[in-house]
Motif scaffolding. Structure first.
Motif, PDB file in Angstrom:
ATOM      1  N   PRO A   1       3.012 -11.800 -14.080  1.00  0.00           N
ATOM      2  CA  PRO A   1       1.729 -12.442 -13.760  1.00  0.00           C
ATOM      3  C   PRO A   1       1.759 -13.192 -12.436  1.00  0.00           C
ATOM      4  CG  PRO A   1       2.783 -13.508 -15.655  1.00  0.00           C
ATOM      5  CD  PRO A   1       3.519 -12.239 -15.398  1.00  0.00           C
ATOM      6  N   VAL A   2       2.911 -13.749 -12.070  1.00  0.00           N
ATOM      7  CA  VAL A   2       3.013 -14.396 -10.756  1.00  0.00           C
ATOM      8  C   VAL A   2       2.815 -13.359  -9.661  1.00  0.00           C
ATOM      9  CG1 VAL A   2       4.562 -15.607  -9.168  1.00  0.00           C
ATOM     10  CG2 VAL A   2       4.503 -16.259 -11.580  1.00  0.00           C
ATOM     11  N   PHE A   3       3.386 -12.184  -9.854  1.00  0.00           N
ATOM     12  CA  PHE A   3       3.196 -11.076  -8.914  1.00  0.00           C
ATOM     13  C   PHE A   3       1.714 -10.742  -8.774  1.00  0.00           C
ATOM     14  CE2 PHE A   3       2.598  -6.441  -8.558  1.00  0.00           C
ATOM     15  CZ  PHE A   3       3.161  -6.215  -7.317  1.00  0.00           C
ATOM     16  N   GLY A   4       1.011 -10.695  -9.907  1.00  0.00           N
ATOM     17  CA  GLY A   4      -0.429 -10.415  -9.860  1.00  0.00           C
ATOM     18  C   GLY A   4      -1.201 -11.484  -9.119  1.00  0.00           C
ATOM     19  N   ILE A   5      -0.815 -12.744  -9.325  1.00  0.00           N
ATOM     20  CA  ILE A   5      -1.497 -13.848  -8.633  1.00  0.00           C
ATOM     21  C   ILE A   5      -1.269 -13.757  -7.129  1.00  0.00           C
ATOM     22  CG2 ILE A   5      -1.527 -16.352  -8.319  1.00  0.00           C
ATOM     23  CD1 ILE A   5      -0.872 -16.610 -11.305  1.00  0.00           C
ATOM     24  N   VAL A   6      -0.030 -13.447  -6.733  1.00  0.00           N
ATOM     25  CA  VAL A   6       0.283 -13.325  -5.306  1.00  0.00           C
ATOM     26  C   VAL A   6      -0.525 -12.192  -4.680  1.00  0.00           C
ATOM     27  CG1 VAL A   6       2.106 -12.856  -3.622  1.00  0.00           C
ATOM     28  CG2 VAL A   6       2.591 -14.301  -5.598  1.00  0.00           C
ATOM     29  N   ILE A   7      -0.672 -11.095  -5.413  1.00  0.00           N
ATOM     30  CA  ILE A   7      -1.481  -9.981  -4.911  1.00  0.00           C
ATOM     31  C   ILE A   7      -2.934 -10.413  -4.748  1.00  0.00           C
ATOM     32  CG2 ILE A   7      -2.432  -7.709  -5.504  1.00  0.00           C
ATOM     33  CD1 ILE A   7       0.402  -7.537  -4.523  1.00  0.00           C
ATOM     34  N   LEU A   8      -3.458 -11.116  -5.750  1.00  0.00           N
ATOM     35  CA  LEU A   8      -4.849 -11.575  -5.686  1.00  0.00           C
ATOM     36  C   LEU A   8      -5.072 -12.588  -4.567  1.00  0.00           C
ATOM     37  CD1 LEU A   8      -5.671 -11.986  -9.494  1.00  0.00           C
ATOM     38  CD2 LEU A   8      -6.462 -10.179  -7.944  1.00  0.00           C
ATOM     39  N   MET A   9      -4.012 -13.298  -4.209  1.00  0.00           N
ATOM     40  CA  MET A   9      -4.128 -14.300  -3.145  1.00  0.00           C
ATOM     41  C   MET A   9      -4.018 -13.686  -1.755  1.00  0.00           C
ATOM     42  SD  MET A   9      -4.710 -17.248  -4.540  1.00  0.00           S
ATOM     43  CE  MET A   9      -4.259 -18.444  -3.292  1.00  0.00           C
ATOM     44  N   GLY A  10      -3.827 -12.372  -1.681  1.00  0.00           N
ATOM     45  CA  GLY A  10      -3.859 -11.717  -0.379  1.00  0.00           C
ATOM     46  C   GLY A  10      -2.581 -11.040   0.057  1.00  0.00           C
ATOM     47  N   ALA A  11      -1.613 -10.871  -0.841  1.00  0.00           N
ATOM     48  CA  ALA A  11      -0.386 -10.168  -0.465  1.00  0.00           C
ATOM     49  C   ALA A  11      -0.696  -8.718  -0.148  1.00  0.00           C
ATOM     50  CB  ALA A  11       0.629 -10.251  -1.619  1.00  0.00           C
ATOM     51  N   PRO A  12       0.091  -8.096   0.749  1.00  0.00           N
ATOM     52  CA  PRO A  12      -0.168  -6.690   1.103  1.00  0.00           C
ATOM     53  C   PRO A  12      -0.064  -5.784  -0.108  1.00  0.00           C
ATOM     54  CG  PRO A  12       1.966  -7.429   1.937  1.00  0.00           C
ATOM     55  CD  PRO A  12       1.259  -8.643   1.474  1.00  0.00           C
ATOM     56  N   LEU A  13      -1.085  -4.991  -0.327  1.00  0.00           N
ATOM     57  CA  LEU A  13      -1.144  -4.125  -1.502  1.00  0.00           C
ATOM     58  C   LEU A  13      -0.667  -2.709  -1.188  1.00  0.00           C
ATOM     59  CD1 LEU A  13      -1.954  -3.978  -4.468  1.00  0.00           C
ATOM     60  CD2 LEU A  13      -4.281  -3.406  -3.746  1.00  0.00           C
ATOM     61  N   ALA A  14      -0.853  -2.291   0.046  1.00  0.00           N
ATOM     62  CA  ALA A  14      -0.485  -0.925   0.419  1.00  0.00           C
ATOM     63  C   ALA A  14       1.001  -0.788   0.737  1.00  0.00           C
ATOM     64  CB  ALA A  14      -1.311  -0.470   1.625  1.00  0.00           C
ATOM     65  N   SER A  15       1.667  -1.903   0.947  1.00  0.00           N
ATOM     66  CA  SER A  15       3.087  -1.862   1.289  1.00  0.00           C
ATOM     67  C   SER A  15       3.764  -3.138   0.800  1.00  0.00           C
ATOM     68  CB  SER A  15       3.275  -1.729   2.812  1.00  0.00           C
ATOM     69  OG  SER A  15       2.718  -2.861   3.467  1.00  0.00           O
ATOM     70  N   HIS A  16       5.094  -3.189   0.907  1.00  0.00           N
ATOM     71  CA  HIS A  16       5.884  -4.382   0.581  1.00  0.00           C
ATOM     72  C   HIS A  16       5.722  -4.838  -0.873  1.00  0.00           C
ATOM     73  CE1 HIS A  16       5.293  -4.581   4.998  1.00  0.00           C
ATOM     74  NE2 HIS A  16       6.552  -5.007   4.995  1.00  0.00           N
ATOM     75  N   LEU A  17       5.409  -3.918  -1.772  1.00  0.00           N
ATOM     76  CA  LEU A  17       5.230  -4.313  -3.171  1.00  0.00           C
ATOM     77  C   LEU A  17       6.549  -4.783  -3.786  1.00  0.00           C
ATOM     78  CD1 LEU A  17       2.778  -1.612  -4.592  1.00  0.00           C
ATOM     79  CD2 LEU A  17       2.301  -3.995  -4.003  1.00  0.00           C
ATOM     80  N   TYR A  18       7.640  -4.114  -3.426  1.00  0.00           N
ATOM     81  CA  TYR A  18       8.938  -4.512  -3.974  1.00  0.00           C
ATOM     82  C   TYR A  18       9.320  -5.907  -3.487  1.00  0.00           C
ATOM     83  CZ  TYR A  18      13.846  -4.191  -5.369  1.00  0.00           C
ATOM     84  OH  TYR A  18      15.069  -4.410  -5.942  1.00  0.00           O
TER      85      TYR A  18
END
Length: 223
Positions: free
Chosen positions: A110-127
């Motif tokens: 869920p922290v990963f999901g929050i970071v994504i929602l806060m603007g983390a790159p979705l198309a790359s750098h997922l790992y």
């Protein structure tokens, strides 16, 4: 003879007073529980070249963090207020310390999901983002799990009614808040056109999470 009308007003949930500061567990020895391992691990990741190999070094740092958090969790356990020796003897220390690592690892999703929602790159750098979430989750959740000894009902009640004064007066809660804020502020240097290797995602956020928690605990040594 006149009758007096007696009314009983129900107290709404919003009027319930927040928990008193002394009801929230706190640390009796702030020096022994100073998370000195966090800046050491952070320094180690830079020493081993996180700016050139983000993934591999973050994995190594995560392994070291897990082991260090177990020791840190034990130091928190033996320095929690209001626990006598008899009460501590009844606790399952192994289960508590194991849970303080396993639960944050699951909560990293869920922290990963929050970071994504806060603007983390979705198309790359997922790992890299997932590794960041694991680091952050272990830093902020391990101490609070040990502090409340898996009493999630008590923790949820306190979270619902807690105020800034209570956070300020508790070194663990203040450190967690400082880590979250510093992690969020870590995004600021990334878009700057400096072309520095330490601006690679998510190095600055990782630095914020580590130093934010350490500084929160360090400040409480003098206040």
């Amino acid at each position: 003879m006149a009758r007096r009308k007696v009314t009983f007003d129900k107290v709404s949930e919003d009027e319930v007073e927040p928990p008193k500061i002394d009801e929230i567990p706190f640390l009796t020895n702030k020096i022994m529980t100073l998370p000195i391992h966090l800046p050491i691990i952070l320094y180690g990741m830079f020493y081993y070249g996180i700016t050139s190999d983000v993934q591999q070094v973050m994995v190594k740092g995560l392994t070291t963090l897990i082991m260090a958090q177990i020791v840190y969790g034990y130091l928190i356990y033996v320095n929690v207020s209001g626990d006598g020796k008899k009460k501590k003897n009844k606790d399952n220390l192994f289960l508590l310390l194991a849970s303080s690592i396993i639960i944050p690892i699951f909560l990293s999703l869920p922290v990963f999901g929050i970071v994504i929602l806060m603007g983390a790159p979705l198309a790359s750098h997922l790992y890299e983002t997932l590794l960041l979430a694991a680091h952050v989750s272990l830093i902020i959740f391990t101490p609070v799990i040990v502090l409340f000894k898996l009493n999630f009902s008590k923790f949820s009640i306190i979270v619902q009614k807690i105020d800034l004064k209570s956070i300020w007066n508790n070194s663990i809660l203040l450190s967690i808040l400082a880590s979250i804020i510093a992690t969020w502020c870590g995004v600021i240097p990334i878009p700057l056109d400096w072309d520095r290797p330490w601006q690679n995602w998510p190095i600055t956020l990782l630095v914020g999470s580590y130093l934010g928690y350490f500084l929160g605990s360090f400040i409480k040594l003098f206040i």
